[in-house]
Write an enzyme that holds these catalytic residues in place. Sequence first.
Site, PDB file in Angstrom:
ATOM      1  N   GLU A  29       2.771   6.941  -2.553  1.00 19.69           N
ATOM      2  CA  GLU A  29       2.521   8.170  -3.306  1.00 19.69           C
ATOM      3  C   GLU A  29       2.914   9.426  -2.531  1.00 19.69           C
ATOM      4  O   GLU A  29       3.269  10.433  -3.138  1.00 19.69           O
ATOM      5  CB  GLU A  29       1.031   8.294  -3.678  1.00 19.69           C
ATOM      6  N   ASP A  75       0.833  -1.196   0.000  1.00 20.19           N
ATOM      7  CA  ASP A  75       0.000   0.000   0.000  1.00 20.19           C
ATOM      8  C   ASP A  75       0.879   1.263   0.000  1.00 20.19           C
ATOM      9  O   ASP A  75       2.068   1.224   0.315  1.00 20.19           O
ATOM     10  CB  ASP A  75      -0.896  -0.007   1.227  1.00 20.19           C
ATOM     11  N   ASP A  99      -8.639   3.721  -3.686  1.00 21.28           N
ATOM     12  CA  ASP A  99      -9.779   3.962  -2.803  1.00 21.28           C
ATOM     13  C   ASP A  99     -10.950   4.567  -3.576  1.00 21.28           C
ATOM     14  O   ASP A  99     -10.960   5.757  -3.896  1.00 21.28           O
ATOM     15  CB  ASP A  99      -9.371   4.897  -1.664  1.00 21.28           C
TER      16      ASP A  99
END
Length: 760
Positions: free
Chosen positions: A419, A416, A483
Amino acid sequence: MKFTDGYWLTRPGITPLYAADVDDIRVDEAAGTMTVFAPTTVIRERGDTLNRPMLTLGFSSPAEGVIRVRVQRHAGAVHRGPDFETFAEEGSRPSITLDDAEGVLEAGDLRVRVQRDGAWSFAFEQGDTVLTTSLPRSVGHMTGPDTTWVHQQLSIEPGERIYGLGERFGAFTKNGQVVDAWNADGGTSSEQSYKNVPFYLTSRGYGVFVDDPSAVSFEIGSEVNSRVQFSVEGETLDYYVIAGPTPKDVLRRYTALTGRPAKVPAWSFGLWLTTSFTASYDEATVNEFVDGMAERDIPLSVFHFDCFWMREFQWTDFVWDERAFPDPEGQLARLHERGLHVSAWINPYIAQRSVLFAEAVEKGYLLKTTDGGVWQWDMWQAGMALVDFTNPAATDWYVSHLVRLMEQGVDTFKTDFGERIPVDGIAWHDGSDPKRMHNYYPQLYNAAVFRALEQHRGVGEAVVFARSATAGGQQFPVHWGGDCDSTYASMAESLRGGLSLALSGFGYWSHDIGGFEGTPDPGVFKRWLAFGLLSSHSRLHGSDSVRVPWEFDEEAVDIARSFTKLKMTLMPYLAGIAEQAPATGTPMMRPLVLEFPADRGGYDADGQYMLGDALMVAPVFTADGSVEYYLPEGRWTSLLDGSVVSGSRWISERHGFDSVPLRVRPGTVLPIGARDDRPDYEWAEDVTLACFELPDGYDAVTVVPGLEGPSTSFRVQRVGDEIIASSEDATAGWSLLVGDELVETNTAGEIRITLQEVSA
C-alpha cells in the site's frame, strides 16, 4: 471530491461544465459504438456553438448485461497506464438503434437510452425496469486551480442501498458516505482501506465499475442526496454499468469482466497458526506451538513464519536467520512429515542492508526517482526501496528467490504490504503514471507471487495471504483484513470490511483471530475463535503476543478444538460452496442482501453473514454474550443445539463462550463429513446428509465435491411424511440424518425415513 456548495453554488475555485444538450448521435456498426456529442449549453442558434466546450460520451459493450461509458472533454491527452485488465465476452456485440427521438444501445437485456431532445437525460434499463438515470448536471467537467476532473452522477431511488467499494470497515451500507479509493496502511478503524475497489453494487440489482486505478472519489448520496457521484482527475472517465437482476448476477458479470477468484487448495481451509509479528521465536518455539496444538487435539493445517524468520534490518533478503533457524530445510521437512503446510512472510521491499540491495540497484530492479536514482525512505525498514514489478526482469528476479524458498519447503506466502507506494518524484520502468500505479501495484505484486506458486505447485494448489488489492485482485486469493485491534469493536469492523469485500468480487476472506494489535482478554479471544473458524479461512495471528489458545485459559483450548473440528466436518459443504467462487464469482461469506435480495429486513444487517447459501453466522461482539441478528422467512435450526426459531424478524439471544448463533436455512440438506482432524480428506466417504425443515415436495440433488476425483451426487426427496435419499455415484457408505434419526447405507443404496419415526 465535492464540487458544489449546497444545491445552488459551486465551491470556490471550481469552474463547472455540464453536458446540457445532445447535438448529435453517431453510430459505428463495425465497432459496436454509439457516440453522443454533448455541448455544455443548450444550442439554440449557430452562434451558440462558438467558444463552447463540448463533452463526448461513447457507449459500447464487452458482454451481455454490461455497458461501457467513456466521458471525455479533451481526447488528445497522453494516456499512461496501468489499466485494469478486462475480459470481453467472445462473440458478444451490442445492438444499436437510432431515430429522431433517441439512440439506444442494447447489450442483452441491458440497454442505455439517450434522449435527443428536452432536458439532458440517459437511462440504463433492464427489461421494464429503469435501473438508474443520468439527469441534468450529472455529467460534468470541473476545472480547479491546478487540475481538472470528470464526473458522472447516477440516480438512486428512495430506499436503495449502495454496497462494496472494496474492504471498508465503516458502515456496511455506503449511503451518505464519501469514499476515496486510495490504498493506505490505515488499520481497520478508520476510513482508509488496504483494498480499494472502484465498484459498487446496489440493492436494486445493478453494479457500477469505474475503470480507473487512480484515486476515484465517490460521493454516495453525500453531494446530491438522490445520486451517486464518481469522479477522477484528468480529461477522461471510463465506467461500466453491470446488470443483474439479482446481486449474484451482478457479481457473476462483474467477475467475468475483471477476473474470477482462483480455486484454492483444500488444505488452506484448515487452521493457520503463526509465530505472531514481533513476539520472540525460534525453531524450539515453533516446535512448542505445533506440539502444543497436537497434544491438545486442535487440528492444525498450516504453520506460518512471520517477519523475523529473516534477520532484522534486512527485509527482504529471503534468507533464514541462522541464529533462530540453523536448519531451515530440515525443520520444514519435519513440519511436512507432521502433515503441515508452511507459509512464509514476504513483502515487496528491499532494505539497504539486504544482501540483495546492491544487485537490485545495479540491475535496475528498484523503483527510481525522476533524476535516475533509487527511491528510498526509512519507514518500515532503514533505506527501504521498492521492487519495480513493471520491469519483467525485476519480477523474474524476485520470483527466483521465491522458487528457492519453495524448493526448501515453503508452500505459500503471506504477501504483506503493497500500500505504501509513492507518487511524487518517481519514475516506473515502463513509464506508468505514478497516480494510477499507486493502487495498481499490489495487482502486479500478488500476481507475480501467485503465478509463481501455480507454476511450482500446480493450478488449484496456489494460495497467498494478501493484505492489499484493487479491482481484479480477487484472481489471487486469499485476502485478510489487515491490522485490527484486539477488541469486540474491532471484531465488528473487521466483519464489515469482509462483507464489503465480498460484494466487491472477492470470493474468500480471513482476519486475525483475537485481533492483531495488543493482547485480547480471554473473552474477546474466545468470541473471535468462533467467528474466525466460521470464516472461509482461519488464522491465529497477533502482533507482540502469541495466539496459541493455552495462553488464555483452558476454556479457550476447548473452544479452539470444538470449532476447528466443526469446520473440518463441514468441509463437504464448504468445498461445494468454495467451487462457486471460481465458477460464478459468488463469495463463500455472503451478506444477507446477496442471498436474500428481496428481503429488506436484511439490507443493513452488518453483524452477520451467510456462510454459503445454507448457514447463517452471527458472531458475538459483546462480553456478556448478547447478540441480535436477523433471520429471513422460515424455521431456522441451530446446528449447535438443535433449537428452532421462526424468521422474518430480529432475534435477541445470549450465548456462552462455547456457542454462537449458527443456524441452518430451512429446506437444506447439509453434507457433514466423517473426519474432524483435517480439511483435505475424501469428503463423500461416510458423509452424513442432515435434513433441515424440508418442505413437502422437496426434490433436489446435493453434490459433494471430490478431493481429487469426481463429485458424488445424492438425491433427496420429501413425499408426504417420508424422506427418501439415494445415490448412483456413492462408492462408500453414507448416512441420512433427519432430526435425531440416523440411518446408514452402503454405497449407492436407498434410505427412507418417515417423519413419524423421527418424532417418535
